[in-house]
Structure formats: structure tokens, C-alpha cells
Design a protein around this motif. Structure first.
Motif, short mmCIF file in Angstrom:
data_model
loop_
_atom_site.label_atom_id
_atom_site.label_comp_id
_atom_site.label_asym_id
_atom_site.label_seq_id
_atom_site.Cartn_x
_atom_site.Cartn_y
_atom_site.Cartn_z
N GLN A 40 0.83 -1.21 0.00
CA GLN A 40 0.00 0.00 0.00
C GLN A 40 0.86 1.25 0.00
OE1 GLN A 40 -2.95 0.06 3.09
NE2 GLN A 40 -3.63 2.13 2.62
N ALA A 43 2.31 1.74 -3.47
CA ALA A 43 1.27 2.21 -4.39
C ALA A 43 1.58 1.91 -5.86
CB ALA A 43 1.04 3.72 -4.20
N PRO A 44 1.80 0.63 -6.18
CA PRO A 44 2.09 0.28 -7.59
C PRO A 44 0.87 0.51 -8.47
CG PRO A 44 1.75 -1.70 -6.28
CD PRO A 44 1.77 -0.56 -5.31
N VAL A 45 1.11 0.89 -9.70
CA VAL A 45 0.02 1.09 -10.65
C VAL A 45 0.32 0.32 -11.93
CG1 VAL A 45 -0.57 3.36 -9.73
CG2 VAL A 45 1.08 3.19 -11.59
N THR A 46 -0.70 0.19 -12.74
CA THR A 46 -0.61 -0.58 -13.98
C THR A 46 0.59 -0.14 -14.82
OG1 THR A 46 -3.01 -0.85 -14.01
CG2 THR A 46 -1.84 -1.24 -16.08
N GLU A 48 3.83 -0.55 -14.21
CA GLU A 48 5.11 -0.27 -13.55
C GLU A 48 5.97 -1.52 -13.43
OE1 GLU A 48 4.96 3.64 -10.89
OE2 GLU A 48 3.94 1.95 -9.91
N ARG A 67 -1.06 -6.20 -9.45
CA ARG A 67 -1.36 -4.76 -9.45
C ARG A 67 -0.76 -4.04 -10.66
NH1 ARG A 67 -2.57 -2.96 -3.66
NH2 ARG A 67 -2.91 -4.91 -2.57
N VAL A 68 0.41 -4.47 -11.12
CA VAL A 68 1.01 -3.79 -12.28
C VAL A 68 0.46 -4.34 -13.59
CG1 VAL A 68 3.10 -3.25 -10.98
CG2 VAL A 68 3.05 -5.31 -12.40
N ASP A 115 10.60 1.08 -11.45
CA ASP A 115 9.85 2.19 -10.86
C ASP A 115 9.79 2.09 -9.34
OD1 ASP A 115 8.56 3.49 -13.36
OD2 ASP A 115 8.11 1.36 -13.59
#
Length: 288
Positions: A40, A43-46, A48, A67-68, A115
């Protein structure tokens, strides 16, 4: 009893790694709440790319991979061949996570490729942590994020404090490790952690306490849960190493003492104990 044979960095490439594989599902369940808190914070995002240091059997790597997404990538590294083997066996065929047997403090990763630098209890064992983080920073993009969870002091963590404390009168007094000796509690001093990351070139260092109750031992009944907690304590962790060369009568006394101390902990089908960690975040400078 010397510091070395109680708190030595485990032989993850051999027996210790194999024992962790044996208890993999249980240990990952125990650590899950800490890993989730660190993820959390990351905060990984698509899309990365993530480097997961000391990934063990890959639970956090696979969570990060979900999550990525397919456009992202997660590289999970660990020095333990048994644990990496387990991670590969558990990984879905279509996951964007890959696993590598590697020492993150010295392995040459692609420069500026990631990242996020992430770890769940995998960064406390470096002989020279500042040098290790300096090395790993080279693999990060400018502006990349760091997020990891590490244990606070032993006195705050019942998973080791309780069983080790129960050994009074059974085993000789144990010399505690030096505060900076590699081991599970070497990052207990938040000031030291901040200095390590700053020396390594990171900025925006933030360190926050995170406490959780850990399910240590599991069974269909309270007695079964206590038996399971004792068995795991005697086979994995600092007490297991301190008892490795002890005769059967000492091991039997140790088992009874550990069971007695765990009996004072709450829980119905598990033994609930307190765990105390730091959630650490930092950033790679946007320009070097």
C-alpha cells in the motif's frame, strides 16, 4: 552461546531455506498483513516495473504483479534456491512476475529499469546495507519509489521475545547481537535506517511504525494450535538454531517452556502474538 550461532544469517541456500519452504503457506499468512501495508505504501500502478528484494516464496511478488498487470513487470530475487523454486512453482503461467536466485547487494541489474524497489523483511541481512542500497539504486529510474517493511526491536516482537525469554534456566544466557549486526532486527533503529538510505542517495525518507497481531500456530483446537506454534518455533528461527546441537532432554524442556508461554497468548484456533515493524518509504532523486 555466541552471537554467531544464535543470530547468524541463515543458510537460506540449504536447510534453512528448505524449512521455510516446508512452512511457506503458514509463514506467508503470518507476514501477509505486513506485506500488504508495504505494498500500500509502494502504491504500484498498472504498467510499472518492480524489484522485489528477498522475495522468498514469491507471495509479495505475485501480489505486486497482479497490481502492475500484464503491461508491468516484477522481478523477485532471493539468495535461496529452495525458496525461488517454490516461488516459480506457485506462480501462475500468465503472471508478469519472474524469479531469480540472486544477491541484490551485488547482482548487476539493468540500470534505471525499475519504478519501485520493494521488500518484505528482506533487507536486514546485508553486511554493508548502505553499499547494498547504493548498488540497488542504480537499477531504479529517476524519481523511483522505495517501500519496504522491516522489524523493529526484538523486545517488541513476541514471535522471538517470548520463546527466547522462556529459555532462562534451560540454555546458557545468550549474547544479543550488536545493534548493527546483520539479522532480523538490524533495522530496529529508525535513525540508522534513515542514515543508510540517505547515504545511499535516497531522499524523502519516511519511517512509520506498524503493529499487527500475528497468527503464530494454527489448529482445529486450542491445544492443536499451541502444539503447532511450538513445533514451528523449534524448527524455524533463532530458537531453532540455538537448540540445533542440544540433547533431547534440553529440547523437551525448551518445548514445554515455549508451550507454557504461548498458552498465555489469546486465540482459539491460532496463537496470536504481537508483531512490530517499520514501514519505510523513500525516493530516488529525479536527477542524479
Amino acid at each position: 552461546m555466541t552471537e554467531k550461532n544464535v543470530y547468524q544469517v541463515a543458510d537460506w541456500k540449504g536447510q534453512s531455506g528448505e524449512r521455510w519452504v516446508t512452512y511457506q503457506a503458514r509463514l506467508d499468512a503470518m507476514m501477509a498483513v505486513f506485506g500488504q501495508a508495504a505494498i500500500q505504501a509502494a502504491a504500484p500502478v498498472t504498467g510499472e516495473r518492480v524489484l522485489d528484494v528477498g522475495c522468498g516464496a514469491g507471495a509479495t511478488s505475485l501480489d505486486l504483479a497482479a497490481r502492475v498487470g500484464a503491461g508491468g513487470h516484477v522481478l523477485g530475487v532471493d539468495i535461496s534456491e529452495p525458496l525461488i523454486g517454490r516461488a516459480r512453482a506457485l506462480a501462475p503461467q500468465d503472471t508478469p512476475a519472474v524469479f531469480q536466485v540472486a544477491d541484490a547487494s551485488s547482482t548487476e541489474f539493468p540500470e534505471g529499469a525499475f519504478d519501485i524497489l520493494f521488500s518484505r523483511f528482506g533487507v536486514m541481512f546485508f553486511d554493508d546495507p548502505a553499499a547494498a542500497f547504493t548498488h540497488m539504486r542504480r537499477a531504479l529510474k529517476p524519481g523511483a519509489r522505495v517501500a519496504f517493511v522491516c522489524w523493529r526491536g526484538m523486545a517488541e516482537n513476541d514471535w522471538v521475545r517470548l520463546p527466547m525469554g522462556a529459555m532462562k534456566g534451560i540454555l546458557p544466557p545468550m549474547t544479543p547481537p550488536g545493534p548493527e549486526a546483520p539479522g532480523p532486527f538490524s533495522f530496529g533503529d529508525q535513525g540508522r535506517v534513515a542514515r543508510i538510505l540517505t547515504v545511499a542517495g535516497f531522499t524523502d525518507v519516511a519511517i512509520a511504525p506498524f503493529d499487527a497481531s500475528i497468527p503464530f500456530g494454527k489448529g482445529e483446537t486450542r491445544d492443536a494450535a499451541l502444539d503447532d506454534a511450538v513445533k514451528m518455533t523449534l524448527e524455524v528461527g533463532p530458537l531453532a538454531r540455538s537448540l540445533a546441537d542440544q540433547p533431547d532432554d534440553i529440547r523437551a524442556r525448551a518445548s514445554a517452556a515455549v508451550r507454557a508461554v504461548f498458552a498465555g497468548c489469546p486465540g482459539e484456533r491460532s496463537v496470536m502474538i504481537d508483531g512490530a515493524a517499520w514501514i519505510v518509504t523513500a525516493r530516488n532523486p529525479a536527477s542524479w
